[in-house]
Scaffold this active site. Sequence first.
Site, PDB file in Angstrom:
ATOM      1  N   SER A 503      27.668  35.933  44.555  1.00  0.00           N
ATOM      2  CA  SER A 503      28.959  35.935  43.878  1.00  0.00           C
ATOM      3  C   SER A 503      29.063  34.850  42.814  1.00  0.00           C
ATOM      4  O   SER A 503      30.005  34.852  42.030  1.00  0.00           O
ATOM      5  CB  SER A 503      30.097  35.770  44.886  1.00  0.00           C
ATOM      6  N   LYS A 546      39.438  33.035  47.167  1.00  0.00           N
ATOM      7  CA  LYS A 546      38.858  32.234  46.077  1.00  0.00           C
ATOM      8  C   LYS A 546      39.907  31.861  45.042  1.00  0.00           C
ATOM      9  O   LYS A 546      39.985  30.704  44.593  1.00  0.00           O
ATOM     10  CB  LYS A 546      37.711  33.012  45.430  1.00  0.00           C
TER      11      LYS A 546
END
Length: 638
Positions: A503, A546
């Site tokens: 990611s 996030k």
Amino acid sequence: MRIAAQALQPNLTEWAAQRPVTSAPNPLIGQQRALHAIEQALSICGRYAHGFIVTPAGLRVLDVLAELPTQQGWQSAHSQCDWLYVANPDSANQPLCIDVNAGQADSFVIKLWEFLQAAVNVRQPLLEYMLETFTSERVKHYLELISDKTFDDLPGAELATILVRQPAQPEPFTYCDRVTDASLFGSIRLQSVEGTISSDLHLIEPGALLRANGGVLAIDAEELFLQPGLWRKLKYVLRTSMMHWQAPGDAHIAAYYQPEPIPVQLKVLLLGDRDIYAQLREVDRDFDNLFPYLADFSSHYSLAQAPLAPYFDYLAYVEREAAVRPLAPDAIAPLLKFATRLTDFQTELTLDTIALMQFLREANGIAAQQQQQQICAAHLEQVLEQRKQRDGYIAELSRRAILEGQVYIETCGQVIGQINGLTVVTAGGSEFGEPSRITATVHYGDGDIIDIDRKSELSGSIHTKGVMILSAYIANVFARNDAMSLSATIVFEQSYHEVDGDSASLAELCCLLSALAEAPIEQGLAITGAVDQFGRVQAIGAVNEKIEGYFALCQARGLTGKQGVIIPQANLSQLNLDHEVIAAVAAEKFHIYAVEHVTAALELLTNEPQKQLYAKIEQRLSELQHIEKPTSWWQRWF
């Protein structure tokens, strides 16, 4: 593409407006696939037609099993009978089994006693009555064996014991969740009389297998496989349709007592998670033959495949089981937000009954403290705040280390070859998002990209794959015809644990291109995403955590209006952010962007057009091609 505030969560107001006035509690909403599989399994007879039910976390198994017969009208392929053991005239240690219709066991024992007490020459009318009333072949055979016997002629001191007594309306299923040899198969106990160890009819105890005989037996698969040997024993019963009794006692104390095996005809449903199902299929060649029907219960309710209205029946079931105060109209929207947040998708709602019950019960406790008659939206919001307070200690420590400068993270200004990637940290049972500083440097070389984390053995295999993919992208764009004369190093700064996952590959690629073009990156923008060899941005996990982790840091330092997060376009359907983030985006104090290609991310990060950036890199590489390669020190010396 800048994302509008209203796209950062589902349309909760519209959803809440669809709540009906009345609902019918139903725990089986959204489970049509599994229900059809169970219906198929129950409609097929034979030894090789059992089923496995995949039970996700949060499913209340007993509620589901209790509701299934009412909705499907379970009809057992076999009849459920009363089972007895009676004294064997030929052997004291080998009692015989007899089956009679459900509810007839007690009357059979009474008539059997009358039969043995009557004189042999006057038994004929009673015999005919018993044959007409108790129509089992086993009854007929036993009466033939004792036609001229009295009770005194039978060995032992007991005539019969009722092993299984079925009610007039037999239960639709038997559930065995605490699986042991005795609870599943039954047992034969021992007694000591004047120093002699033996067994007798009343010491035979049935297990769930015999109590469910003729019906449906549900077994907890995990409990079954925790007991060595039980799975093999169950397979033998299912293959042979006979239940043989294990000899009573153990290795030190044993007595010969062998009741006649009982015929077993029933449907078995194993209940467990998907890992157990996969292991069984892999390691046991008999499993697919015995359990061909998979009933896959879902943990999500998809609004893309079904309307919202039935979900309110499921919520009514949750409310009933939680035994809480009624929900006020303004509580529906936050409850639905919580339900969809658990699934990570805007168009899916959770079917995790236990998680929803816990949520409502916490809110009910707050409502009780405030002496409110209903659960309101404020109560649900307070539950979320309390949970954040309970679970946020480690996240606060990590954020404090950044705020105090122990971990260096910039959220304003511009820097060449430095970027804020977004990661998810799992520690001590807590999961939260936080930024991680990634830096890249370039130098004269052969075009290699050195991953310092991999060299120091702090890189997982997936992260290593991501670095190799971004290396392939750079080579495909800038070194298709000529070798690159620049090499680069890249690293997660102040990272002391293994780095894994892809990611951060988009952030790493943008950081490298910034260093190659000598173009500064906006430090107020953090970024997450994976890339392929063509620079397309791919979806990642935990996007909400996030974003919220980076927002919390920026909020603590003070929002400037230039801070934000860049995410993959493919993650838009997963956005379901906290109300503070949504409010900041609506006020244009924080921004969220979605991109499909690395070039779009670069333009946001550097405020320069992609063509101009790539032209700088190509010019730099071209200049280096014409520079004479420096010689080593020993060549210059000699």
